[in-house]
Design an enzyme around this catalytic site. Structure first.
Site, mmCIF file in Angstrom:
data_model
loop_
_atom_site.group_PDB
_atom_site.id
_atom_site.type_symbol
_atom_site.label_atom_id
_atom_site.label_comp_id
_atom_site.label_asym_id
_atom_site.label_seq_id
_atom_site.Cartn_x
_atom_site.Cartn_y
_atom_site.Cartn_z
ATOM 1 N N ALA A 107 14.279 35.366 73.900
ATOM 2 C CA ALA A 107 13.517 35.811 75.070
ATOM 3 C C ALA A 107 12.688 37.029 74.712
ATOM 4 O O ALA A 107 13.060 37.808 73.826
ATOM 5 C CB ALA A 107 14.462 36.143 76.229
ATOM 6 N N ASP A 108 11.572 37.176 75.396
ATOM 7 C CA ASP A 108 10.749 38.369 75.233
ATOM 8 C C ASP A 108 10.078 38.677 76.566
ATOM 9 O O ASP A 108 9.550 37.780 77.223
ATOM 10 C CB ASP A 108 9.685 38.170 74.157
ATOM 11 C CG ASP A 108 8.965 39.472 73.862
ATOM 12 O OD1 ASP A 108 9.545 40.313 73.139
ATOM 13 O OD2 ASP A 108 7.857 39.672 74.385
ATOM 14 N N THR A 109 10.107 39.940 76.947
ATOM 15 C CA THR A 109 9.543 40.379 78.223
ATOM 16 C C THR A 109 8.418 41.363 77.976
ATOM 17 O O THR A 109 8.531 42.238 77.122
ATOM 18 C CB THR A 109 10.634 41.057 79.084
ATOM 19 O OG1 THR A 109 11.711 40.136 79.282
ATOM 20 C CG2 THR A 109 10.074 41.484 80.441
#
Length: 197
Positions: A66-68
């Site tokens: 995941a990457d935000t």
């Protein structure tokens, strides 16, 4: 076994709170933005690269990457480089609405790869949430940055902590702003389980 390809304590807490069992193995990848890449493309690519980097070491496990990122004025606000950068970001977000995008990738174990393929089966998706901040004074920004809290967070703030006092509205998934859209992740994990049946 689900492996979270992230050292983020916030993502781990969200998964634990949702009753999802996992272990952690952080990925180390280049997070530079590519020319012409949109914020959504950027987060989805990093989520995929993180998941695949860990899957290469653990091919018999299911891996979640995941990457935000935070987007304001069509610009990506990643983690601040230093205190001055955090101050700049918070000034830019003050009194305005911005977007938080999290890219998510689930890579399946090698034994679930499509027939006659040397590539794993993976799914990539993303979630978007609009966040509105009240006006923040320069003194408040300086005091907040001095706590060190903004330094490991996209956009220079964490919605679940002290910065919550400035969040007047969100439109979308709250957990996405924390760092992982839990409902989306659970749906992707369920789809993998259902396909195995």
């Amino acid at each position: 076994m689900l492996v979270l390809a992230s050292s983020s304590p916030r993502r781990a807490e969200l998964l634990r709170n949702a009753g999802i069992s996992f272990t952690i193995q952080a990925a180390d990848i280049d997070e530079s933005l590519r020319p012409g890449e949109s914020p959504r493309e950027y987060t989805e690519r990093l989520a995929r690269e993180k998941a695949l980097a860990v899957w290469q070491r653990r091919p018999h496990d299911q891996v979640l990457g995941a990457d935000t990122t935070v987007v304001a004025d069509h610009a990506i606000l990643a983690k601040p480089a230093n205190a001055a950068d955090a101050i700049r970001m918070l000034r830019q977000l003050s009194g305005r609405t911005h977007e938080v995008i999290t890219g998510v990738c689930v890579v399946e174990p090698a034994d679930q790869a499509p027939a006659n393929s040397d590539r794993p089966r993976l799914r990539v998706a993303s979630a978007s949430t609009l966040v509105t901040m009240t006006e923040i004074s320069d003194a408040e920004i300086r005091d907040y940055v001095a706590t060190g809290d903004p330094m490991d967070k996209a956009g220079g703030y964490g919605i679940q902590g002290m910065a919550s006092r400035w969040i007047s509205r969100i439109e979308g998934d709250y957990s996405n702003v924390v760092g992982l859209p839990v409902a989306l992740v659970y749906k992707m994990l369920r789809e993998a389980i259902d396909r195995e049946k």
